[in-house]
Design an enzyme around this catalytic site. Structure first.
Site, PDB file in Angstrom:
ATOM      1  N   HIS A  56       0.707  -1.253  -0.115  1.00 55.20           N
ATOM      2  CA  HIS A  56       0.035   0.045  -0.185  1.00 55.20           C
ATOM      3  C   HIS A  56       0.915   1.238   0.112  1.00 55.20           C
ATOM      4  O   HIS A  56       0.669   2.304  -0.640  1.00 55.20           O
ATOM      5  CB  HIS A  56      -0.977   0.043   1.193  1.00 55.20           C
ATOM      6  CG  HIS A  56      -1.741  -1.271   1.275  1.00 55.20           C
ATOM      7  ND1 HIS A  56      -2.429  -1.552   2.548  1.00 55.20           N
ATOM      8  CD2 HIS A  56      -2.097  -2.134   0.552  1.00 55.20           C
ATOM      9  CE1 HIS A  56      -3.395  -2.714   2.395  1.00 55.20           C
ATOM     10  NE2 HIS A  56      -2.943  -2.969   0.966  1.00 55.20           N
ATOM     11  N   HIS A  93      -9.568  -1.860  -4.144  1.00 58.50           N
ATOM     12  CA  HIS A  93      -8.403  -2.297  -3.654  1.00 58.50           C
ATOM     13  C   HIS A  93      -7.418  -3.420  -4.293  1.00 58.50           C
ATOM     14  O   HIS A  93      -6.414  -3.408  -4.066  1.00 58.50           O
ATOM     15  CB  HIS A  93      -8.862  -2.961  -2.188  1.00 58.50           C
ATOM     16  CG  HIS A  93      -7.729  -3.061  -1.264  1.00 58.50           C
ATOM     17  ND1 HIS A  93      -7.109  -1.900  -0.661  1.00 58.50           N
ATOM     18  CD2 HIS A  93      -6.661  -4.163  -1.029  1.00 58.50           C
ATOM     19  CE1 HIS A  93      -6.072  -2.424   0.047  1.00 58.50           C
ATOM     20  NE2 HIS A  93      -5.695  -3.745  -0.053  1.00 58.50           N
ATOM     21  N   ASP A 130      -3.336  -2.741  -4.798  1.00 56.19           N
ATOM     22  CA  ASP A 130      -2.565  -3.937  -4.604  1.00 56.19           C
ATOM     23  C   ASP A 130      -1.555  -4.063  -5.688  1.00 56.19           C
ATOM     24  O   ASP A 130      -0.418  -4.067  -5.578  1.00 56.19           O
ATOM     25  CB  ASP A 130      -3.262  -5.085  -4.268  1.00 56.19           C
ATOM     26  CG  ASP A 130      -3.585  -5.147  -2.658  1.00 56.19           C
ATOM     27  OD1 ASP A 130      -3.179  -4.267  -1.785  1.00 56.19           O
ATOM     28  OD2 ASP A 130      -4.263  -5.868  -2.283  1.00 56.19           O
ATOM     29  N   HIS A 164      -1.545 -11.252  -4.534  1.00 55.42           N
ATOM     30  CA  HIS A 164      -0.179 -10.931  -4.498  1.00 55.42           C
ATOM     31  C   HIS A 164       1.063 -11.844  -5.329  1.00 55.42           C
ATOM     32  O   HIS A 164       2.036 -11.481  -5.546  1.00 55.42           O
ATOM     33  CB  HIS A 164       0.214 -10.610  -3.028  1.00 55.42           C
ATOM     34  CG  HIS A 164      -0.124  -9.561  -2.388  1.00 55.42           C
ATOM     35  ND1 HIS A 164      -0.224  -8.218  -2.855  1.00 55.42           N
ATOM     36  CD2 HIS A 164      -1.164  -9.312  -1.567  1.00 55.42           C
ATOM     37  CE1 HIS A 164      -0.940  -7.292  -2.319  1.00 55.42           C
ATOM     38  NE2 HIS A 164      -1.667  -8.105  -1.165  1.00 55.42           N
TER      39      HIS A 164
HETATM   40 ZN   LIG Z   1      -3.986  -4.739   0.028  1.00 53.97          ZN
END
Ligand SMILES: [Zn+2]
Length: 305
Positions: A77, A233, A237, A260
């Site tokens: 972030h 969001h 990311d 991720h």
């Molecule tokens: Zn995040």
């Protein structure tokens, strides 16, 4: 020419680590041109961990880095805020392994950077411009970059949850669009997963103050900041993870159900596929420019005669 930038002055904040629940001090400090973004652990002899794909480690629920066994965790972030506000070079001091979670979004980091101010440095910024598609897919999870004159992101998600069957958004990322449309979007988790995380000693600092928690049929928090805060969001990311390539990217990032692990695997693949991009000093620069220059150079001796 765009100049590289750093923060105008040192600035600090305090927060808690999402997983440890411990208090963390974070300080941003100005850095010279071509320094890049580097974490520094003040509790471990000021050991530095540059924010690059070479230092990727421990991708689980968040993105972690490590160098010589010194780790920094949950970096994405803050990285998204830095690159989107146009900070190329900065020292990030931490007195603990985790970047503080703040409210689960990038908005507090944007506020911090804006408070510090941003100043130009006497060196040209280089952009990584995509000239051929690069893609990875793993089952139904996909991520790709396509040539574009701007940095754009299209993200789509689908989960087995009534609120999240399908969300999709395309956005051109500029400092303004990031600050208004993406930075405030908070991280989210499912209530059924929270117990499991806690049993594994994770998310000890997690609460409704720093994450959207999804129950069986709705959210436990009072309100969402956007109707599609979840996919926003995911865009946040992806921007943070993509920052690990070390240059602002000019291209259209398209991701479906990624996370991720796939974002960071993709960041490493981009650097490996060096025939699919080139470094330019202006986002608008095209392949035609060096070609025209080459033609002119080749013609010059004849003209001189
Ligand atoms: Zn995040």
């Amino acid at each position: 020419m765009d100049a590289q930038r750093t923060v105008r002055r040192q600035i600090s904040c305090v927060g808690i680590g999402l997983h440890s629940g411990n208090k963390v001090n974070l300080t941003l400090k100005p850095a010279p041109a071509d320094f890049g973004i580097r974490f520094r652990r003040t509790d471990l002899g000021h050991h530095e961990v540059p924010a690059t794909v070479d230092n990727l480690a421990g991708i689980q629920l968040a993105t972690g880095l490590a160098s010589n066994e010194v780790a920094v965790e949950t970096v994405e972030h803050l990285l998204a805020a830095l690159v989107s506000v146009g900070v190329d070079n900065v020292i990030i001091e931490l007195n603990s392994p985790e970047v503080p979670i703040m409210d689960g979004s990038a908005a507090p980091f944007v506020y911090l950077i804006h408070e510090a101010g941003v100043k130009p440095l006497p060196a040209a910024r280089k952009f990584l411009k995509i000239v051929r598609p690069i893609a990875i897919s793993r089952g139904d999870k996909r991520i790709a970059l396509y040539p574009s004159d701007h940095f754009k992101v299209t993200y789509s998600i689908s989960y087995d949850h009534p609120l999240l069957r399908h969300q999709s958004r395309t956005i051109r990322i500029t400092e303004d669009s990031f600050v208004d449309e993406i930075a405030p979007a908070r991280t989210f988790t499912f209530l059924k997963d929270v117990e499991m995380l806690r049993q594994n000693g994770l998310a000890l600092g997690g609460s409704l103050d720093n994450a959207i928690v999804l129950g069986e049929t709705g959210v436990l928090n009072n309100a969402l900041r956007f109707e599609d805060e979840f996919v926003r969001h995911k865009i946040l990311d992806a921007i943070g993870d993509l920052a690990l390539v070390g240059y602002p990217v000019i291209g259209h990032l398209v991701a479906h159900r990624a996370g991720h692990a796939l974002h960071t695997e993709f960041a490493a693949k981009i650097l490996d596929e060096s025939q699919s991009w080139k470094l330019v000093e202006s986002p608008a620069e095209t392949l035609a420019v060096p070609l025209a220059a080459a033609v002119k150079a080749a013609a010059a001796p004849r003209l001189a005669n």
